[in-house]
Design a protein around this motif. Structure first.
Motif, PDB file in Angstrom:
ATOM      1  N   GLY A 441       0.819  -1.206   0.000  1.00  0.00           N
ATOM      2  CA  GLY A 441       0.000   0.000   0.000  1.00  0.00           C
ATOM      3  C   GLY A 441       0.854   1.257   0.000  1.00  0.00           C
ATOM      4  N   TYR A 450      -3.169   5.076  -6.920  1.00  0.00           N
ATOM      5  CA  TYR A 450      -4.114   5.178  -5.810  1.00  0.00           C
ATOM      6  C   TYR A 450      -5.228   4.139  -5.884  1.00  0.00           C
ATOM      7  N   ALA A 454      -5.873   1.662  -2.724  1.00  0.00           N
ATOM      8  CA  ALA A 454      -7.167   1.534  -2.050  1.00  0.00           C
ATOM      9  C   ALA A 454      -7.642   0.088  -2.065  1.00  0.00           C
ATOM     10  N   GLN A 455      -7.418  -0.598  -3.174  1.00  0.00           N
ATOM     11  CA  GLN A 455      -7.911  -1.964  -3.312  1.00  0.00           C
ATOM     12  C   GLN A 455      -7.155  -2.934  -2.411  1.00  0.00           C
ATOM     13  N   LEU A 457      -5.350  -2.258   0.239  1.00  0.00           N
ATOM     14  CA  LEU A 457      -5.532  -1.907   1.659  1.00  0.00           C
ATOM     15  C   LEU A 457      -6.932  -2.215   2.146  1.00  0.00           C
ATOM     16  N   HIS A 458      -7.899  -2.248   1.242  1.00  0.00           N
ATOM     17  CA  HIS A 458      -9.260  -2.658   1.613  1.00  0.00           C
ATOM     18  C   HIS A 458      -9.234  -4.060   2.225  1.00  0.00           C
ATOM     19  N   VAL A 461      -8.040  -3.625   5.841  1.00  0.00           N
ATOM     20  CA  VAL A 461      -9.014  -2.910   6.667  1.00  0.00           C
ATOM     21  C   VAL A 461     -10.200  -3.811   7.007  1.00  0.00           C
ATOM     22  N   ARG A 471      -6.125   1.850   8.001  1.00  0.00           N
ATOM     23  CA  ARG A 471      -7.234   2.755   7.661  1.00  0.00           C
ATOM     24  C   ARG A 471      -6.704   4.106   7.184  1.00  0.00           C
ATOM     25  N   GLN A 474      -5.276   3.740   3.669  1.00  0.00           N
ATOM     26  CA  GLN A 474      -6.330   3.653   2.651  1.00  0.00           C
ATOM     27  C   GLN A 474      -7.029   5.007   2.479  1.00  0.00           C
ATOM     28  N   TYR A 478      -7.865   7.040  -1.017  1.00  0.00           N
ATOM     29  CA  TYR A 478      -9.200   7.515  -1.401  1.00  0.00           C
ATOM     30  C   TYR A 478      -9.207   9.040  -1.594  1.00  0.00           C
TER      31      TYR A 478
END
Length: 634
Positions: A441, A450, A454-455, A457-458, A461, A471, A474, A478
């Motif tokens: 990430g 990005y 985001a994907q 790290l989702h 999370v 969090r 991420q 976002y």
């Protein structure tokens, strides 16, 4: 808690600067059109009935016409927001006036010899009342002769009680004309905003920037209107005059109105309106200074892009030779026959292009996401400002065409029965390791990738929602995605996600299921609303029946719960265990909050005849909905 967003990264700043080359930024015609016919500015502020300030246009002064786009806003969205910032009362042509931008939608008033015809009523009583006050001060004190709802969305009927009283409508003095049968209009207007209203409101708070402060790192308008205003009064009065056929005409206020019925377009029930004496046309929300949604991100039924094109073409065929102005329920009008017809033709072809090309690629085996990544509008369509994605976006509209025509499955077997998000996230985290996910990430963020940041790290999370470092990382991804988004709904979703990842869930600022809307529900929809609260597994063995006698409607309905399902139908039942009697306003409370029924009976608002304990049994089977449910965490 004070929230301070981060700034744009060098990658985002460079991306937004580079985006300028894709647009004709020297084209200022929209600014001239926006200002055309200006009569008066908005009053200083918009107030609630208790004196609270609920909207202050001055908070958007940073969007001055000559202000350069900051690094945190896509230059196309900045331009559109500058256009929307200015509000007030405008003369469209002789006899047609609009109040704009004290609300997300416009108030349009058409003056005839004998009265005023109000076309759409904004989203709130407060905004509509302010708008009508400006009409009365600067235009006319003639009585309201009729109200027209162009379609079934809340920002077009919610302010109706700021325009006309329920008594004037009930007496027949003021008709409310709307598309579709009255039952169908009620069903879609109320059902859409109530039956799934809790989910819709939460999603809308993301999409419409409702939880963000105005500013270059926050809300920069909703793209088709200034903002959704919190803390307002949403009202509803059922239509009295249905339009179900194209060519229907009405004499209203001394003017002839002709209607084109356009169902299953931007709304399930919608219509276009032609006033021949004025050369004035509106295609409601089927033609806008923006590409519209084929699938709304707030949540609603998927629309038919082909129907957008079909009804716009029919409109051109019927009135294209004569039209002199097109006014809409959002943004500013288009004047002169050549400009109006070019606008409608371009919008028509944009919707048909995205529809046809999505299905072309579907027939070649593309998945929705693959097609959305592939399809771009031809330059002649894509460089028109009014075809840019300020409400819908080409990317999610293409995916919506797949949903409308092929359903939700994308055609890839792996997506047919995947693990739920939390379970999948835990498995991936166990496989890869939390530290490796964090490292990837950070790398993706540093590289300006990005979407991937985001994907990936989702995953972490959702596997470890208490992991604030994940969090925060991420959130950083976002945030930059939001700053680069041309579409304000994408921007709002990404920036709100970043805020809630950092600070936790923010309290709701509005609900689509307003008290007035709930009280206005037809009885069948009232029971539908109760039914979606039933906890199926708890009610699987239940067997109960209650009759509800609506004294003011002279109707009795029987409601029963069996096999985990709540059903209702007209008529009393000989085997009912309880009969609840009273006016609809009181019975709404007994149906939706049965535990409160004994108090209503004690207060004399309803009567109970039979076994009143069945109400407590029913109450124990009904669920409650949290308006602040989690979105970016499990």
């Amino acid at each position: 808690m004070t929230y301070t967003p981060k700034g744009a990264t060098p990658t985002t700043a460079a991306a937004n600067k580079a985006a300028v080359a894709g647009y004709d930024m020297d084209d200022r015609q929209d600014f001239a059109d926006r200002d055309r016919g200006f009569i008066a500015p908005l009053p200083d502020k918009l107030y609630a009935t208790d004196g609270r300030v609920i909207f202050d246009a001055a908070r958007y002064d940073y969007l001055a016409d000559d202000a350069p786009a900051p690094d945190t806003v896509h230059p196309s969205l900045w331009r559109q927001s500058q256009l929307i910032r200015k509000g007030g009362l405008y003369k469209v042509v002789d006899g047609v006036y609009q109040v704009r931008n004290n609300d997300i939608a416009n108030l349009t008033v058409i003056e005839g010899d004998t009265g005023l015809v109000v076309v759409d009523c904004m989203a709130s009583v407060e905004a509509a009342s302010q708008g009508m006050g400006m009409i009365r001060e600067h235009v006319s004190d003639k009585p309201v002769a009729a109200v027209i709802y162009t379609h079934t969305h809340i920002d077009h009927y919610g302010g109706v009680k700021g325009v006309v009283s329920a008594e004037d409508v009930a007496s027949g003095r003021v008709p409310i004309i709307a598309p579709g049968t009255i039952a169908s209009f009620d069903k879609h207007a109320i059902g859409e905003n109530v039956i799934a209203g809790n989910a819709m409101s939460r999603r809308a708070s993301y999409a419409f920037n409702s939880l963000l402060d105005p500013g270059p790192a926050g809300c920069v308008t909703c793209g088709i209107g200034i903002a959704t205003v919190p803390g307002v009064t949403v009202s509803y009065i059922s239509p009295t005059d249905a339009v179900t056929e194209t060519g229907t005409k009405r004499d209203l206020g001394g003017l002839e109105f002709e209607f084109l019925y356009a169902p299953d377009t931007e709304a399930p029930e919608e219509m276009h309106i032609w006033v021949p004496q004025l050369g004035a046309l509106t295609c409601a929300e089927n033609a806008n200074h923006s590409l519209h949604n084929i699938q709304t991100l707030r949540g609603a039924r998927t629309r038919d892009a082909r129907n957008f094109a079909r009804y716009l073409d029919e409109t051109l065929e019927r009135w294209g030779d004569d039209v002199q102005v097109h006014y809409g329920p959002h943004t500013w009008p288009v004047w002169e026959n050549g400009q109006v017809t070019a606008f409608l033709e371009s919008q028509r072809d944009t919707y048909k292009y995205l529809h046809d090309q999505a299905l072309r690629l579907a027939n070649k085996g593309y998945t929705p996401l693959e097609a959305a990544e592939e399809i771009e509008l031809p330059e002649e369509l894509g460089r028109k400002w009014f075809n840019r994605g300020y409400h819908g976006t080409l990317h999610h509209d293409v995916r919506a065409v797949f949903t409308k025509e092929l359903g939700t499955w994308d055609g890839d077997p792996v997506s047919l029965h995947p693990h739920p998000p939390v379970e999948a996230a835990r498995r991936f985290t166990d496989l890869i390791g939390a530290e490796k996910i964090m490292a990837e990430g950070r790398r993706a963020l540093a590289d300006g990738d990005y979407r991937w940041a985001a994907q990936i790290l989702h995953t972490l999370v959702f596997a470890q929602p208490e992991n604030q470092a994940a969090r925060d990382l991420q959130a950083d991804a976002y945030e930059q995605m939001g700053y680069q988004a041309e579409g304000p709904q994408w921007r709002g979703i990404f920036l709100t996600a970043a805020m809630e990842l950092r600070q936790g869930i923010q309290p709701a600022t509005f609900a689509t299921a307003s008290p007035d809307t709930i009280l206005a529900m037809p009885v069948d929809i009232l029971f539908d609303f109760a039914a979606v609260h039933l906890i199926g597994e708890k009610a699987a063995e239940a067997d109960l029946r209650i009759d509800f006698r609506f004294t003011d409607l002279d109707e009795t309905w029987t409601m029963w719960v069996a096999r985990g399902v709540l059903n209702a139908r007209r008529g009393a039942h000989p085997d009912t265990r309880l009969t609840v009697t009273g006016p609809k306003a009181a019975l709404v409370g007994a149906v939706l909050k049965p535990a409160a029924a004994p108090d209503l009976a004690q207060g004399g608002k309803i009567t109970l005849d039979g076994d009143a304990t069945v109400l407590q049994t029913l109450a124990g089977l009904l669920d409650t909905f949290d308006p602040d449910f989690a979105v970016v965490t499990p």
